[in-house]
Design an enzyme around this catalytic site. Structure first.
Site, PDB file in Angstrom:
ATOM      1  N   ASP A  30      -6.802 -14.979   7.520  1.00 18.36           N
ATOM      2  CA  ASP A  30      -5.462 -14.420   7.717  1.00 18.36           C
ATOM      3  C   ASP A  30      -4.866 -14.994   8.989  1.00 18.36           C
ATOM      4  O   ASP A  30      -5.576 -15.307   9.935  1.00 18.36           O
ATOM      5  CB  ASP A  30      -5.501 -12.884   7.776  1.00 18.36           C
ATOM      6  CG  ASP A  30      -4.194 -12.263   7.329  1.00 18.36           C
ATOM      7  OD1 ASP A  30      -4.142 -11.694   6.215  1.00 18.36           O
ATOM      8  OD2 ASP A  30      -3.189 -12.373   8.080  1.00 18.36           O
ATOM      9  N   PHE A 152      -4.078  -7.594 -11.196  1.00 22.86           N
ATOM     10  CA  PHE A 152      -3.507  -6.377 -11.800  1.00 22.86           C
ATOM     11  C   PHE A 152      -4.035  -5.101 -11.152  1.00 22.86           C
ATOM     12  O   PHE A 152      -3.814  -4.013 -11.673  1.00 22.86           O
ATOM     13  CB  PHE A 152      -3.814  -6.358 -13.305  1.00 22.86           C
ATOM     14  CG  PHE A 152      -3.224  -7.528 -14.041  1.00 22.86           C
ATOM     15  CD1 PHE A 152      -1.899  -7.514 -14.434  1.00 22.86           C
ATOM     16  CD2 PHE A 152      -3.983  -8.657 -14.311  1.00 22.86           C
ATOM     17  CE1 PHE A 152      -1.329  -8.598 -15.103  1.00 22.86           C
ATOM     18  CE2 PHE A 152      -3.441  -9.742 -14.979  1.00 22.86           C
ATOM     19  CZ  PHE A 152      -2.108  -9.717 -15.381  1.00 22.86           C
ATOM     20  N   ALA A 255       6.636  12.107 -15.389  1.00 22.66           N
ATOM     21  CA  ALA A 255       7.966  12.153 -14.783  1.00 22.66           C
ATOM     22  C   ALA A 255       7.841  12.451 -13.292  1.00 22.66           C
ATOM     23  O   ALA A 255       6.937  13.163 -12.862  1.00 22.66           O
ATOM     24  CB  ALA A 255       8.799  13.216 -15.478  1.00 22.66           C
ATOM     25  N   GLY A 256       8.723  11.895 -12.500  1.00 25.47           N
ATOM     26  CA  GLY A 256       8.658  12.095 -11.054  1.00 25.47           C
ATOM     27  C   GLY A 256       9.938  11.638 -10.381  1.00 25.47           C
ATOM     28  O   GLY A 256      10.989  11.538 -11.020  1.00 25.47           O
ATOM     29  N   CYS A 263       4.821  -3.160  -5.392  1.00 21.19           N
ATOM     30  CA  CYS A 263       4.951  -4.120  -6.497  1.00 21.19           C
ATOM     31  C   CYS A 263       6.142  -3.877  -7.428  1.00 21.19           C
ATOM     32  O   CYS A 263       6.961  -4.782  -7.606  1.00 21.19           O
ATOM     33  CB  CYS A 263       3.661  -4.147  -7.300  1.00 21.19           C
ATOM     34  SG  CYS A 263       2.302  -4.875  -6.376  1.00 21.19           S
TER      35      CYS A 263
END
Ligand SMILES: NC(=O)c1ccc[n+]([C@@H]2O[C@H](COP(=O)([O-])OP(=O)(O)OC[C@H]3O[C@@H](n4cnc5c(N)ncnc54)[C@H](O)[C@@H]3O)[C@@H](O)[C@H]2O)c1
Length: 448
Positions: A30, A152, A255-256, A263
């Site tokens: 890094d 993923f 639902a929220g 992402c």
């Protein structure tokens, strides 16, 4: 195998430690000296369950190390992963590829012998071509195969996702990379994880298509939740009834307050731009983004309505700040819009999150932070549950009620049930579940 990974962020670090755990010899690189120093001291810069232990054991076994010296690590590697950030470019929503291209140039300068360069970062269609071009231009003598291998994993379950993936996608143009990538992932392949080989552009698009589809699914159920509220139906039961259909599936039907995170927001934006670039508009994704943005803006209004239409001078306690539980990631978290909306309406906000407060302090102005859910509830005119951390699922409701000035609970994650909360004397509102209906749902589910 000798593997180097450029970028020791969420994806680079998890990829590095898991590949080391498979038995490969991995160096994580890094640019951020503080990050590398911390990793060398055994401190993990992100909160991810199980990561610290896995890093410690692989460092101890001599299979994992950290450096800022890209040249030496890349020179010795057979495979080099690029796992740097691809944030939204300011102004136009395109993926900012400058970190990827910088990494490609640095890698080009250091490769020795045949090397597979793997783009793990989420990148638009055609980026692999450009990475190959950059490397060829900088080092015409370099013998490199550029591969796309999108990631993923989900934050909060990253190690498990990496070690037990639904699929591994590898996009390549040079057949020499195929056995190399099969060897990198051999332990997973032996575990029957499907290893899917495609061309490079297809692999690049699979990642965006998958993320956009999931974002669309979440947004769909959010719109259905609004309809449920208007029509007197219960969104949790609608979602259950839909999800039991194998063609639909039950995941991502909760639902929220609207999706956020590191992402979905940037990847949906980027896919819209990719569609425009190819003159093939992604209209459903465009609508998804617009609907989600509107929803996030609307959430503060729900809290204000629950407080009788005015929060000026009132204290609102916020439970949960991160974009989802089990991470300390605050990128594009829904809590940011909600808190800013409440502050703009004159509220004083006090918040608590089990892991996100360090990052939140840099992002949120004028917010006070509590030590626990109960601390935040003390003297509050309303409590808003924004992120469904486990510790918020089993609050001592009598104690919370006793601490609050006004017992208003706004549950944006449908963690509680109306009947249960009402019993403790709260004014309760949730998403897509009109008062009274969840009692019926709860009874039906308990009977199963
Ligand atoms: N976070 C996720 O859940 C997730 C999941 C799947 C895919 N992705 C994708 O993976 C990529 C990385 O995401 P992230 O969340 O890990 O990002 P991150 O911001 O956590 O980490 C990126 C790291 O790369 C370092 N870096 C930048 N340029 C470098 C260079 N030239 N050499 C060495 N290091 C360099 C940065 O210092 C930083 O530590 C993105 O494209 C993202 O879309 C992320």
């Amino acid at each position: 195998m000798k593997i180097a990974i450029a970028g020791a962020g969420y994806v680079g670090l998890v990829t590095g430690v898991c590949l080391a755990d498979f038995g490969h010899d991995v160096v994580c690189i890094d640019k951020d000296q503080d990050r590398i120093d911390a990793l060398e001291r055994g401190e993990i810069p992100i909160y991810e369950p199980g990561l610290a232990e896995l890093v410690a054991s692989n460092v101890g076994a001599g299979r994992l190390s950290f450096t800022t010296d890209l040249r030496a690590a890349v020179g010795a590697a057979e495979v080099v992963f690029i796992a740097v950030g691809t944030p939204s470019r300011r102004g136009d929503g395109h993926a900012d590829l400058s970190y990827v291209y910088d990494a490609a140039r640095e890698i080009a300068a250091s490769v020795e012998g045949f090397t597979v360069v793997v783009t793990k970062s989420t990148v638009p269609v055609g980026t692999g071509d450009e990475v190959a071009r950059i490397i060829a231009a900088a080092r015409p003598d370099a013998d490199v195969a550029v591969v796309s291998n999108p990631e993923f994993l989900r934050e909060g379950a990253a190690i498990d996702d990496f070690k037990r993936p639904d699929r591994i996608v590898v996009g390549l143009e040079d057949e020499r990379a195929r056995p190399v990538m099969a060897e990198v992932y051999r332990p997973l392949y032996l575990n029957q994880a499907p290893l899917m080989f495609t061309n490079r552009r297809t692999a690049e698009l699979i990642k965006y298509a998958a993320n956009a589809f999931l974002a669309m699914k979440v947004t769909f159920i959010n719109e259905v939740a609004d309809l449920c509220e208007a029509a007197g139906a219960d969104v949790q039961q609608v979602a259950r009834g839909m999800g039991l259909d194998n063609r639909i599936g039950s995941k991502f039907l909760h639902a929220g307050p609207g999706y956020g995170g590191s992402c979905f927001p940037k990847d949906t934006q980027a896919l819209i731009r990719i569609g425009q670039d190819f003159d093939s508009p992604m209209r459903l994704v465009e609508t998804t983004v617009a609907v989600n943005n509107q929803r996030r803006q609307a959430m503060a209004g729900r809290v204000i309505a629950a407080c009788g239409g005015d929060v000026r001078g009132k204290t609102i306690g916020v439970l949960g700040l991160t974009f989802k539980p089990n991470t300390d990631d605050m990128r594009e978290a829904a809590s940011i819009d909600i808190i800013e909306g409440l502050q703009a309406a004159g509220a004083r906000v006090i918040a608590y999150d089990p892991q996100g407060m360090r990052a939140a302090r840099d992002l949120l102005e004028g917010v006070e932070f509590g030590d626990s859910a109960y601390d935040v509830a003390t003297g509050a005119d309303a409590l808003v549950l924004v992120t469904e951390w486990n510790e918020f699922r089993s609050l001592d409701l009598d104690r919370v009620h006793g601490l609050m000035k006004v017992p208003v609970l706004v549950d944006l994650r449908n963690v509680y049930r109306h009947d249960e909360v009402a019993k403790h004397g709260f004014h309760y509102s949730s998403i897509g579940r009109p008062a009274g209906l969840s009692a019926i749902g709860g009874a039906a589910e308990a009977a199963e």
